[in-house]
Enzyme design. Structure first.
Site, PDB file in Angstrom:
ATOM      1  N   GLU A   3       0.859  -1.181   0.000  1.00 26.14           N
ATOM      2  CA  GLU A   3       0.000   0.000   0.000  1.00 26.14           C
ATOM      3  C   GLU A   3       0.898   1.235   0.000  1.00 26.14           C
ATOM      4  O   GLU A   3       2.113   1.130  -0.136  1.00 26.14           O
ATOM      5  CB  GLU A   3      -0.958  -0.059   1.185  1.00 26.14           C
ATOM      6  N   LYS A  51       0.165   4.632  -5.087  1.00 25.66           N
ATOM      7  CA  LYS A  51       0.828   3.334  -5.148  1.00 25.66           C
ATOM      8  C   LYS A  51       1.686   3.183  -6.407  1.00 25.66           C
ATOM      9  O   LYS A  51       2.108   2.086  -6.747  1.00 25.66           O
ATOM     10  CB  LYS A  51      -0.225   2.227  -5.068  1.00 25.66           C
TER      11      LYS A  51
END
Ligand SMILES: [Zn+2]
Length: 299
Positions: A3, A51
């Site tokens: 993440e 990301k």
């Protein structure tokens, strides 16, 4: 699954190893990029955007600056080793997707989910759709909240996972933030009592973990106690003892796993059979209840 915090740490590590150095060799094992040659280009910087990873390369020989864009998706990683060292064995060679060699350090992209090479001026086509970057310097909480509430009927868990709303949140932080605010992930965002608090919490959780390798939301660093509900289906809730549940969330073909405690997080929830399930992309565990995954608990 990586993440925003993991991607940010990866960008820092790559930046520390590569920035200011010239690429001596490049090897991009990716369709359409196999013949690209980046040797001779200097790495200007490596940054994260949500990301996404952006390695910016200087212009050379009259050619424009380029950006090597990558995304880790489910199980990708970048690692750095001393140039000339034999890194074979650390990762499977078949998983190598990119190799960037400088005089001192070599960066290896392994099992990457995306790899693109674009003019730096065209980066916007790759990351321009992203919402405010939770870990970025230009974090805009008000804009993130506006995007979160844009579709009042949308389940809050689904909205938090949408990178156009907030960039950097995956299933871990979504599940933990919903738990900590007492919200079922299926609560329509229009019914979230204090969306500003939720957005601030997500920001705080990612920041708290940006500088360490463990993802912790409980404040307890002991193994098995680090987070409340994510990947804990079939186990007792750390707060109330009720069995943590898992189900899929999101539009068809884009479903992700959402873990929650039905007691601590009252509200709408899909009916499921209560079977434990490992998060999508997770490697099977050898022991423990999460191993019994024999199929997703569908809404
Ligand atoms: Zn509970």
């Amino acid at each position: 699954m990586p993440e925003g915090d993991v991607v940010r740490r990866t960008a820092r590590r790559l930046h520390a190893a590569l920035a200011g150095r010239d690429l001596l060799v490049s090897d991009l094992r990716w369709p359409d990029l196999a013949t690209a040659d980046l040797s001779g280009r200097r790495v200007l910087e490596v940054v994260s955007a949500g990301k996404h990873l952006l390695a910016r390369l200087a212009a050379t020989g009259g050619e424009e600056p380029l950006t090597l864009h990558s995304h880790l998706r489910m199980e990708g990683s970048w690692y750095v080793e001393r140039s000339g060292s034999d890194g074979r064995g650390r990762r499977s060679a078949s998983g190598v997707r990119a190799v960037l060699v400088t005089d001192a350090w070599t960066a290896v992209g392994h099992r990457l989910g995306m790899l693109d090479l674009v003019p730096t001026a065209a980066e916007v086509h790759l990351v321009g759709h992203l919402g405010p970057d939770v870990l970025g310097p230009g974090w805009d909480a008000a804009e993130a909240q506006r995007r979160l509430l844009a579709d009042p009927a949308r389940p809050v868990g689904e909205a938090l996972l949408d990178q156009r709303v907030l960039a950097g949140v995956g299933t871990f932080y979504m599940a933990e933030a919903c738990f900590l605010t007492g919200l079922s992930p299926w609560t329509p965002v229009g019914e979230v009592p204090d969306p500003g608090r939720l957005v601030a919490l997500v920001h705080r959780l990612l920041h708290a973990n940006a500088e360490r390798t463990e993802q912790v939301t409980t404040g307890d660093l002991r193994r098995g106690r680090r987070n409340f509900v994510h990947a804990r289906s079939g186990l007792p809730c750390l707060r109330c003892g009720t069995t943590v549940r898992v189900a899929l969330i999101g539009p068809p073909s884009k479903e992700r796993t959402a873990f929650s405690c039905p007691r601590c997080q009252p509200g709408p929830a899909p009916t499921d059979d209560g079977r434990p399930q490992a998060p999508l992309g997770a490697r099977p565990r050898r022991t423990g209840p999460a191993r019994a995954a024999s199929g997703p608990a569908r809404p």
